[in-house]
Write a protein that holds these residues in place. Sequence first.
Motif, PDB file in Angstrom:
ATOM      1  N   THR A  15      59.836 -43.362  83.891  1.00  0.00           N
ATOM      2  CA  THR A  15      58.381 -43.452  83.816  1.00  0.00           C
ATOM      3  C   THR A  15      57.955 -44.915  83.998  1.00  0.00           C
ATOM      4  O   THR A  15      58.797 -45.815  83.948  1.00  0.00           O
ATOM      5  CB  THR A  15      57.901 -42.979  82.427  1.00  0.00           C
ATOM      6  N   VAL A  16      56.662 -45.127  84.157  1.00  0.00           N
ATOM      7  CA  VAL A  16      56.175 -46.505  84.317  1.00  0.00           C
ATOM      8  C   VAL A  16      56.329 -47.264  82.991  1.00  0.00           C
ATOM      9  O   VAL A  16      56.817 -48.388  82.951  1.00  0.00           O
ATOM     10  CB  VAL A  16      54.694 -46.518  84.770  1.00  0.00           C
ATOM     11  N   SER A  17      55.921 -46.622  81.896  1.00  0.00           N
ATOM     12  CA  SER A  17      55.924 -47.333  80.608  1.00  0.00           C
ATOM     13  C   SER A  17      56.938 -46.714  79.655  1.00  0.00           C
ATOM     14  O   SER A  17      57.350 -45.562  79.809  1.00  0.00           O
ATOM     15  CB  SER A  17      54.528 -47.274  79.967  1.00  0.00           C
ATOM     16  N   ALA A  18      57.298 -47.513  78.630  1.00  0.00           N
ATOM     17  CA  ALA A  18      58.226 -47.032  77.609  1.00  0.00           C
ATOM     18  C   ALA A  18      57.569 -45.925  76.785  1.00  0.00           C
ATOM     19  O   ALA A  18      58.227 -44.950  76.401  1.00  0.00           O
ATOM     20  CB  ALA A  18      58.639 -48.196  76.704  1.00  0.00           C
ATOM     21  N   ALA A  19      56.271 -46.063  76.525  1.00  0.00           N
ATOM     22  CA  ALA A  19      55.576 -45.046  75.713  1.00  0.00           C
ATOM     23  C   ALA A  19      55.668 -43.679  76.388  1.00  0.00           C
ATOM     24  O   ALA A  19      55.892 -42.658  75.720  1.00  0.00           O
ATOM     25  CB  ALA A  19      54.121 -45.438  75.512  1.00  0.00           C
ATOM     26  N   HIS A  51      48.818 -54.346  92.832  1.00  0.00           N
ATOM     27  CA  HIS A  51      48.045 -53.189  92.357  1.00  0.00           C
ATOM     28  C   HIS A  51      48.550 -52.702  91.002  1.00  0.00           C
ATOM     29  O   HIS A  51      49.696 -52.923  90.630  1.00  0.00           O
ATOM     30  CB  HIS A  51      48.105 -52.052  93.373  1.00  0.00           C
ATOM     31  N   ASP A  52      47.693 -51.989  90.316  1.00  0.00           N
ATOM     32  CA  ASP A  52      48.023 -51.410  89.017  1.00  0.00           C
ATOM     33  C   ASP A  52      49.222 -50.462  89.146  1.00  0.00           C
ATOM     34  O   ASP A  52      49.213 -49.563  90.000  1.00  0.00           O
ATOM     35  CB  ASP A  52      46.776 -50.648  88.528  1.00  0.00           C
ATOM     36  N   PRO A  53      50.264 -50.660  88.342  1.00  0.00           N
ATOM     37  CA  PRO A  53      51.473 -49.841  88.494  1.00  0.00           C
ATOM     38  C   PRO A  53      51.255 -48.342  88.266  1.00  0.00           C
ATOM     39  O   PRO A  53      51.975 -47.512  88.823  1.00  0.00           O
ATOM     40  CB  PRO A  53      52.444 -50.396  87.442  1.00  0.00           C
ATOM     41  N   PHE A  54      50.262 -47.999  87.451  1.00  0.00           N
ATOM     42  CA  PHE A  54      50.001 -46.568  87.210  1.00  0.00           C
ATOM     43  C   PHE A  54      49.345 -45.942  88.444  1.00  0.00           C
ATOM     44  O   PHE A  54      49.684 -44.836  88.856  1.00  0.00           O
ATOM     45  CB  PHE A  54      49.139 -46.372  85.957  1.00  0.00           C
ATOM     46  N   ARG A  82      46.703 -49.336  78.030  1.00  0.00           N
ATOM     47  CA  ARG A  82      46.992 -50.118  79.231  1.00  0.00           C
ATOM     48  C   ARG A  82      45.886 -51.093  79.604  1.00  0.00           C
ATOM     49  O   ARG A  82      45.752 -51.481  80.745  1.00  0.00           O
ATOM     50  CB  ARG A  82      47.276 -49.181  80.397  1.00  0.00           C
ATOM     51  N   ASN A  83      45.069 -51.457  78.596  1.00  0.00           N
ATOM     52  CA  ASN A  83      44.007 -52.409  78.880  1.00  0.00           C
ATOM     53  C   ASN A  83      44.363 -53.763  78.304  1.00  0.00           C
ATOM     54  O   ASN A  83      44.357 -53.952  77.097  1.00  0.00           O
ATOM     55  CB  ASN A  83      42.686 -51.908  78.287  1.00  0.00           C
ATOM     56  N   ALA A  84      44.711 -54.662  79.196  1.00  0.00           N
ATOM     57  CA  ALA A  84      45.089 -55.995  78.758  1.00  0.00           C
ATOM     58  C   ALA A  84      43.847 -56.877  78.784  1.00  0.00           C
ATOM     59  O   ALA A  84      43.412 -57.332  79.825  1.00  0.00           O
ATOM     60  CB  ALA A  84      46.168 -56.539  79.679  1.00  0.00           C
ATOM     61  N   THR A 130      49.441 -54.674  80.951  1.00  0.00           N
ATOM     62  CA  THR A 130      49.133 -53.326  81.437  1.00  0.00           C
ATOM     63  C   THR A 130      50.283 -52.374  81.141  1.00  0.00           C
ATOM     64  O   THR A 130      50.077 -51.214  80.789  1.00  0.00           O
ATOM     65  CB  THR A 130      48.895 -53.386  82.968  1.00  0.00           C
ATOM     66  N   VAL A 131      51.519 -52.864  81.293  1.00  0.00           N
ATOM     67  CA  VAL A 131      52.700 -52.026  81.029  1.00  0.00           C
ATOM     68  C   VAL A 131      53.380 -52.551  79.767  1.00  0.00           C
ATOM     69  O   VAL A 131      53.684 -53.745  79.680  1.00  0.00           O
ATOM     70  CB  VAL A 131      53.669 -52.056  82.232  1.00  0.00           C
ATOM     71  N   ASP A 132      53.620 -51.652  78.806  1.00  0.00           N
ATOM     72  CA  ASP A 132      54.152 -52.086  77.511  1.00  0.00           C
ATOM     73  C   ASP A 132      55.492 -52.829  77.618  1.00  0.00           C
ATOM     74  O   ASP A 132      55.752 -53.768  76.875  1.00  0.00           O
ATOM     75  CB  ASP A 132      54.252 -50.897  76.539  1.00  0.00           C
ATOM     76  N   ARG A 133      56.328 -52.424  78.611  1.00  0.00           N
ATOM     77  CA  ARG A 133      57.645 -53.071  78.725  1.00  0.00           C
ATOM     78  C   ARG A 133      57.519 -54.575  79.015  1.00  0.00           C
ATOM     79  O   ARG A 133      58.462 -55.323  78.781  1.00  0.00           O
ATOM     80  CB  ARG A 133      58.442 -52.452  79.883  1.00  0.00           C
ATOM     81  N   ASP A 134      56.386 -55.001  79.572  1.00  0.00           N
ATOM     82  CA  ASP A 134      56.220 -56.421  79.937  1.00  0.00           C
ATOM     83  C   ASP A 134      55.657 -57.259  78.785  1.00  0.00           C
ATOM     84  O   ASP A 134      55.459 -58.462  78.926  1.00  0.00           O
ATOM     85  CB  ASP A 134      55.213 -56.566  81.111  1.00  0.00           C
TER      86      ASP A 134
END
Length: 478
Positions: free
Chosen positions: A53-57, A91-94, A293-295, A323-327
């Motif tokens: 998935t894009v994010s860990a969540a 671009h936004d990863p999602f 996902r709002n930074a 935007t992505v929790d892993r970062d």
Amino acid sequence: MAPQETQSSVDGVPHVMFIPSAGMGHLLPFFRVIAALYGHGGVEVSVVTVLPTVSAAEADHFTELFAKFPGIRRVDFHLLPFDAAAEFPGHDPFLLRWEALRRSAHLLGPLVAGVSAVVTDVTLASHVIPICNEVHVPCHVLFVSCATMLSLVAYFPVHLDNNSKKKKAATGSVGDVDIPRVRRIAESWLPQPLLDLEKLFTKQFIDNGREITKADGFLVNTFDALEPAALAALRDGMVVPGFPPVYAIGPLKSHTCNKSSDEKNKPAAAGSPVAWLDEQPAKSVVYVAFGNRNAVSHEQIREIAAGLDSSGCRFLWVLKTTTVDRDDAAELADVLGAGFLDRVHGRGLVTKAWVDQEALLKHPAVGLFLSHSGWNSVTEAAAAGVPLLAWPRGGDHRVNATVVVSGGVGEWMEHWSWDGEDRLVMGAEIGEKVKEVMADAAVRARAARVGEEAAKAVAEGGTSYRNMQEFIGKLKTA
Ligand code: UDP
Ligand code: UDP
């Protein structure tokens, strides 16, 4: 990609295949409906799953879903190669994951062919609906925003067509969108990318908006008492003639809400947000969160910190800096500025961890929700009867905020800036407003009434309950 074999209805039991997209704001409502439908019984359920998935969540929540409901089938789907970074740099990863899913969607054909019905996300609609139509499988869309937003999605292409007939397109301006029998959406409330018809998001949005009229129906995470006008206009074909049936089935709740009494009696982990809330007086805490996902910019974060400090209120702040929790590797103390955490110690708690927001909002200590007004957050506040102070950041948030106001969920700071506007909202103003709304008994009473209406809607015999029953009945007779 290696399509797995799927089975159609076995012994008359319908098989529903869910095809979700990406981002927790999209996945959580899917998981909630999947759990509800599976829990209802008499339905086979499978879920098209793209890993990683894009994010860990997202990964954690997929794992949790399949562990909790081993009877739900996971259908792994492998995306075609797509060099997103080269084609759409920055671009936004999602959004890029939506695009990758759309470009691979034709490979879903063999999976879909065997099932009784499909439920997909609006971001994939223009690709998934034709595939389902081709193999005569009914396709429903689970729409993860409000009915007002659904009316905008459906009407936006009509609005553009009208503009080009009036030669307005030449001016390059999209203009306000007057959705018949719903409301006028000011141009400045539209998701920011829609002002540029060349943007990837906008192209997807328009394609999906045109195609959704061919869906077999919509499940929407709202309830009749919250958005009566938008729901009536959609259902009566006033927005787009012949619009498919709309089932308002919200507010959706998570399967983790149905905890066993053992789980309920377990004390909260020491140091956790719940343990901290347990120590606070009733309705004394401002819960602050801007979605998954709002930074928010670091400068704006410092102003929010100053505002919470000067409000004098207790607060629980779930802070996401990427935007992505892993970062998200930033240290809270660095982001918030020297001394802030010490200064507010005991009165405020700040965390970067994933929290169970739905449960936190139901905690008796929470008195206000300062929110970006992502639609899941709005429905969770509505269900909890907690007033929401809407500070939209982007996307559908300003459209959602119109419903926050019209539905009595809370207030909208319409002049506070959002992403892309180079204007900070200063701490002093944030602090004053938070203090004011926390003390406003009328706002609190309205939100409590919304909470009662929400509970009525999902209780046996309520509008959302009946709509869900009707949808399930339709699946069983399909
Ligand atoms: N959420 C949560 N814990 C977190 C962050 C988010 O439970 O730490 C949930 C929140 O309760 C909501 C969803 O994630 O259900 C976010 O969706 P929303 O539509 O509010 O905003 P988005 O993240 O899509 O902007
Ligand atoms: N949306 C849509 N069609 C699309 C893309 C998005 O209807 O092709 C909707 C989406 O459901 C959301 C809104 O537009 O309600 C704003 O999208 P955003 O990028 O903010 O995504 P989200 O916050 O929902 O992840």
